[in-house]
Design a protein around this motif. Structure first.
Motif, PDB file in Angstrom:
ATOM      1  N   GLY B  58      11.040  -0.309   2.377  1.00  0.00           N
ATOM      2  CA  GLY B  58      10.352   0.644   1.501  1.00  0.00           C
ATOM      3  C   GLY B  58      11.257   1.133   0.390  1.00  0.00           C
ATOM      4  N   LEU B  59      12.434   0.531   0.245  1.00  0.00           N
ATOM      5  CA  LEU B  59      13.349   0.961  -0.813  1.00  0.00           C
ATOM      6  C   LEU B  59      12.983   0.322  -2.150  1.00  0.00           C
ATOM      7  CD1 LEU B  59      16.708   0.809   1.152  1.00  0.00           C
ATOM      8  CD2 LEU B  59      15.529   2.864   0.346  1.00  0.00           C
ATOM      9  N   GLU B  60      12.154  -0.685  -2.086  1.00  0.00           N
ATOM     10  CA  GLU B  60      11.727  -1.366  -3.312  1.00  0.00           C
ATOM     11  C   GLU B  60      10.236  -1.138  -3.445  1.00  0.00           C
ATOM     12  OE1 GLU B  60      13.668  -2.588  -6.102  1.00  0.00           O
ATOM     13  OE2 GLU B  60      14.744  -3.465  -4.410  1.00  0.00           O
ATOM     14  N   LYS B  61       9.811  -0.804  -4.659  1.00  0.00           N
ATOM     15  CA  LYS B  61       8.384  -0.502  -4.835  1.00  0.00           C
ATOM     16  C   LYS B  61       7.706  -1.561  -5.695  1.00  0.00           C
ATOM     17  CE  LYS B  61       8.739   4.482  -4.427  1.00  0.00           C
ATOM     18  NZ  LYS B  61       9.067   5.656  -5.232  1.00  0.00           N
ATOM     19  N   GLY B  65       0.131  -8.250  -2.794  1.00  0.00           N
ATOM     20  CA  GLY B  65      -0.083  -8.670  -1.419  1.00  0.00           C
ATOM     21  C   GLY B  65       0.000  -7.479  -0.499  1.00  0.00           C
ATOM     22  N   GLU B  66       0.255  -7.728   0.783  1.00  0.00           N
ATOM     23  CA  GLU B  66       0.236  -6.640   1.737  1.00  0.00           C
ATOM     24  C   GLU B  66       1.409  -6.728   2.704  1.00  0.00           C
ATOM     25  OE1 GLU B  66      -3.900  -4.776   2.970  1.00  0.00           O
ATOM     26  OE2 GLU B  66      -3.937  -6.962   3.102  1.00  0.00           O
ATOM     27  N   LEU B  74       2.410  -0.211   4.158  1.00  0.00           N
ATOM     28  CA  LEU B  74       3.648   0.550   3.978  1.00  0.00           C
ATOM     29  C   LEU B  74       3.603   1.379   2.703  1.00  0.00           C
ATOM     30  CD1 LEU B  74       6.483  -1.894   4.967  1.00  0.00           C
ATOM     31  CD2 LEU B  74       5.484  -0.024   6.256  1.00  0.00           C
ATOM     32  N   ASN B  75       4.164   2.575   2.793  1.00  0.00           N
ATOM     33  CA  ASN B  75       4.223   3.440   1.609  1.00  0.00           C
ATOM     34  C   ASN B  75       5.559   4.179   1.610  1.00  0.00           C
ATOM     35  OD1 ASN B  75       3.466   4.828  -0.638  1.00  0.00           O
ATOM     36  ND2 ASN B  75       2.336   6.398   0.497  1.00  0.00           N
TER      37      ASN B  75
END
Lengths: 348, 258, 257
Positions: B58-61, B65-66, B74-75
């Motif tokens: 989750g460190l890259e935004k 896709g999913e 994930l958020n």
């Protein structure tokens, strides 16, 4: 081994830096005379002004290729001392506190002649409610520290039962002093008549008309090293100087007129020194008036921490030999009387 | 407490945009990781494996896709996913004990103390509670980092070349340790590595990635019994299979060694 | 280990010792006139006289009070501005250019302006000193916060930290060495400027003692002043250094490795 080399390198660097320090070298055939400057044009008052205006030194030494350099030191007497200490001046003519503090501080100088008659005025802003010396208590007083007016302030305060601890001393001089006085940043200080004439200040006390012990008695000094190296030059210089003083003493009005070249108005010169005899004002003699005043000053300065150790001026400062010879050669031994501590001629 | 941790990645793509350029780093990644599985991702440098891991952490935004953890999209980063970086990233001003407790809401509670103690024991750092990171060796620091990542019992532990900076012997020892911790905690682990032996020793599945754009080239199962013998025939065979992927699909063989 | 440490410290003493001996010899044999460079013996005597009369202590007290006030005001406002600029983007965007613009001006260049506004009394000196102390403190605090390693921030992002915990656990400790450097620079700046301020405007204080001594041709007193200033500055820096070791032990040892 490497370490030793490093240390040697650093030392060598140190020697190179210190060795290259300027100001230690003596230039050839230049006579450098220092005066407290900062006020007026580059010209002195009194007998000195006469000597300078008539180019007497320049005429005398032209034939030998010596040149004369008059230096007006902005930082006044203390600045002249620094010049003498780092060999950028050979002669000086400055007040009692700078001369005595320099000698007490170990500066090797000899006093050749006296220069009398310095005056000053204790000034406050025109709208100030300070009327007397006693009113100065707790006030901010501008002092040109280390000059004769500094010593004068101590004397004047003492007369009124005060000391320097009763006032707030602000070290200032020249135009900074004048500005600070007019803006009210300082409450009082010694200055010249021009401030009163321009309406910027009011006088609460003056040396004029008072005992001579309040006046400034300068001395004409020479660096000992220079004296040892060129005693003949010193004597010739002194001879011309005394000759100039003699000429100046012949006509008071003309001499005062000459002195307006400093930028001071004739009226002010008359106010300051008009009441004193021209003979007194031009006398170079290191007589009782000088020696007694200096003796008293030394005590006063020691008591007030202006000098840390005292000395005997007869032994360590005065060098009368040259002046005596010059007076004899010029047959002027009796032109000027000896003055006593009160400024009165001593009758033989 | 039951630990879940099914990770589903569907049609994942990631593009980096610069001023007038667009670089596709990951293209159409599909991967399912079952709870308790140990997965290694191996690939040459620039294949996007670290980007993939950072997306999962989750460190890259910003991706297409999913990425689903137990069915949930994930958020941002979460305590449900622990992470161990190549550099241990212990805070030098905190003692080991406090470093390990960093992930706990209230590190001073009895419960937390217990958890810290347990995890220090788990990674074999009992007795080093009051030490500071600079007093530990590289291997010990990495073990402390693992304890920190595990202390709040995440469902999944992501390891970004966690042993990459260690010497060969420490590394082999750490393989045993990692395996023991994985078994003991019954946690899903996804590890990025460039060491083929390491991947085979530890993983249930090896994901081989190719570069520009990063795609999954092949998923190689490792059906060997644990603990694994590096000299065994099956081990060597799998190793050859993995290496073959690189030789076939890279212009310069062995460029995968960083 | 200990012997090595001692050796390192002693090495730093070699040059001063050599200089001392050179100074003593130069002045003893009058190679440099004593009016320009009084011999060490004279300085010790002068120092003793100034010490026992209470003159030195009184003036040191005044100077130190000014340093204290100026440092307190300057360093604390520098800390606040540095922190604000480091943490909040808008503050940084609004104030950083202004700050960078003004910090190009040497503090002494403000003297005429400050004198005009504040006169020559205590206010001038304290404002002057705080201006000097303010700049390194702001810079170093800002630097320290800006340079918190991104890798540490990533670690705590995973742990879902709130603002306060983030600040307390990561940002402040990480910025602390830089903040301490700021404190030390700021204090030494304050100490230099108090002397500067006293040279400009009078009142009691060690700088003023030196100005007056210079005017009265007391070179020994001037030099005693120089040495006392150096020793005091050195001592203050060491004191902060000790505090730093005490609070930032991890940093020292980490860097030593």
């Amino acid at each position: 081994m490497k370490k030793t080399i490093n240390i040697l390198l650093i030392l060598a660097l140190g020697v190179a830096v210190f060795g290259a320090t300027p100001g230690f070298a003596q230039p050839e055939k230049v006579i450098r005379i220092g005066f407290p400057g900062g006020s007026g044009r580059p010209l002195s008052a009194g007998g000195w002004g006469y000597v300078q205006a008539k180019n007497l030194f320049e005429e005398e030494f032209k034939k030998d290729g010596w040149t004369i350099e008059y230096n007006y030191i902005k930082t006044a007497g203390p600045g002249v001392n620094e010049g003498l200490a780092n060999n950028s001046l050979d002669f000086g003519s400055h007040g009692d506190l700078p001369v005595l503090s320099a000698r007490a501080g170990g500066l090797k100088i000899k006093a050749l002649a006296a220069v009398r008659g310095g005056t000053s005025h204790l000034l406050v802003p025109t709208n100030s409610n300070i009327r007397t010396i006693k009113d100065l208590k707790g006030k901010r007083v501008g002092v040109n520290v280390g000059t004769w007016t500094h010593a004068l302030l101590i004397k004047v305060l003492k007369d009124n039962g005060l000391t320097m601890k009763d006032i707030k001393v602000i070290n200032t001089s020249g135009t900074a002093f004048e500005t600070a006085l007019t803006t009210g940043d300082i409450d009082a200080g010694f200055g010249s008549l021009s401030l009163i004439r321009s309406g910027r200040a009011r006088e609460i006390w003056t040396t004029v008309g008072r005992h001579v012990r309040y006046q400034n008695t300068n001395t004409f000094v020479v660096r000992e090293e220079f004296l040892k190296k060129h005693p003949d030059i010193v004597k010739r210089l002194l001879k011309v100087y005394v000759k100039g003083l003699y000429l100046a003493s012949l006509n008071k009005n003309e001499t005062l007129k000459f002195n307006t070249r400093t930028g001071t108005a004739l009226a002010d010169l008359v106010t300051d020194n008009g009441g004193q005899s021209i003979k007194y004002l031009t006398s170079p003699k290191l007589d009782g008036q000088v020696t007694q005043q200096y003796k008293d000053s030394l005590v006063l300065f020691k008591d007030n921490g202006l000098i840390r150790k005292t000395f005997d001026p007869e032994k360590d400062l005065y060098e009368r030999k040259y002046l005596d010879e010059v007076l004899k050669e010029l047959k002027l031994e009796n032109h000027w009387p000896n003055y006593d501590i009160n400024g009165n001629p001593i009758k033989k | 407490m039951e630990r879940l941790g099914t990770l589903e990645v569907k049609n994942l793509s990631k593009k980096f945009r610069s001023r007038n350029d667009e670089l596709t780093v990951l293209n159409d990644i599909n991967l399912t990781v079952q709870p308790g599985e140990f997965i290694s991702i191996i690939g040459s440098s620039g294949c996007g494996k670290t980007t993939f891991l950072r997306l999962v952490v989750g460190l890259e935004k910003g991706y297409e896709g999913e990425i689903l953890l137990d069915g949930q999209r994930l958020n941002g980063p979460s305590l449900k996913r622990g992470v161990v970086f190549q550099d241990h990233r212990l805070l030098p001003w905190l003692s080991i004990e406090k470093n390990v407790g960093m992930g706990l809401k209230d590190a001073k509670s009895d419960e937390s103390r217990k958890a810290i103690q347990e995890h220090l024991e788990l990674v074999g750092l009992k007795g080093f509670e009051k030490h500071y990171p600079h007093q530990l060796s590289g291997g010990m620091s990495q073990r402390a980092a693992i304890a920190r990542a595990l202390v709040n019992r995440p469902g999944i532990l992501l390891l970004d070349e966690p042993l990459g900076a260690l010497d060969a012997l420490t590394r082999m020892y750490m393989h045993q340790e990692l395996e023991r911790i994985w078994k003991q905690e019954k946690i899903t682990m996804i590890m990025i590595t460039h060491d083929v032996d390491e991947a085979i020793v530890l993983s249930d599945k090896i994901v081989v990635m190719s570069s520009r754009p990063g795609t999954i080239k092949k998923i190689i199962p490792v059906p060997l019994a644990r603990p694994r013998d590096r000299a065994s025939y099956d081990f060597v065979k799998i190793k050859e299979e993995v290496l073959e992927e690189f030789q076939l699909h890279t212009e310069h063989p062995f460029t995968y060694t960083i | 280990m200990k012997i090595q440490l001692l050796k390192n410290k002693l090495t730093g003493l070699i040059i001063p010792l050599v200089l001392y001996v050179a100074w003593d010899l130069l002045s003893r044999y009058e190679l440099v006139p004593s009016t320009l460079m009084p011999p060490p013996k004279v300085l010790f005597e002068t120092w003793w006289v100034m010490q026992s009369s209470g003159e030195l202590l009184l003036n040191m007290k005044m100077s130190l009070l000014r340093v204290g006030a100026g440092f307190l005001v300057g360093a604390s406002s520098g800390f606040l501005l540095g922190t604000a600029m480091g943490l909040w983007k808008p503050v940084e965007q609004y104030l950083n250019p202004v700050f960078n613009f003004f910090r190009q001006v040497p503090v002494v260049a403000w003297i005429p302006f400050l004198l005009l506004w504040l006169g020559i009394d205590e206010w001038f000196k304290i404002v002057f000193i705080s201006c000097g102390a303010f700049i390194p403190m702001t810079l170093k605090t800002y630097d320290g916060i800006k340079n918190v390693p991104a890798s540490y921030l990533e670690v705590v992002r995973v742990f879902e930290y709130g603002w306060f915990r983030l600040l307390r656990t990561v940002i402040v400790p990480s910025a602390l060495p830089s903040i301490f450097t700021g404190l030390r620079l700021s204090l030494s700046e304050a100490w230099m400027l108090v002397i500067g301020a006293e040279l400009v405007a009078a009142g009691e204080g060690i700088g003023n003692v030196m100005v007056i001594a210079r005017r009265l041709f007391q070179t020994d007193v001037v030099l005693v002043g120089v040495i006392v200033i150096a020793i005091t500055g050195f001592a203050m820096d060491r004191l902060l250094g000790l505090l730093e070791t005490r609070f930032l032990g991890w940093h020292r040892t980490q860097n030593a490795q």
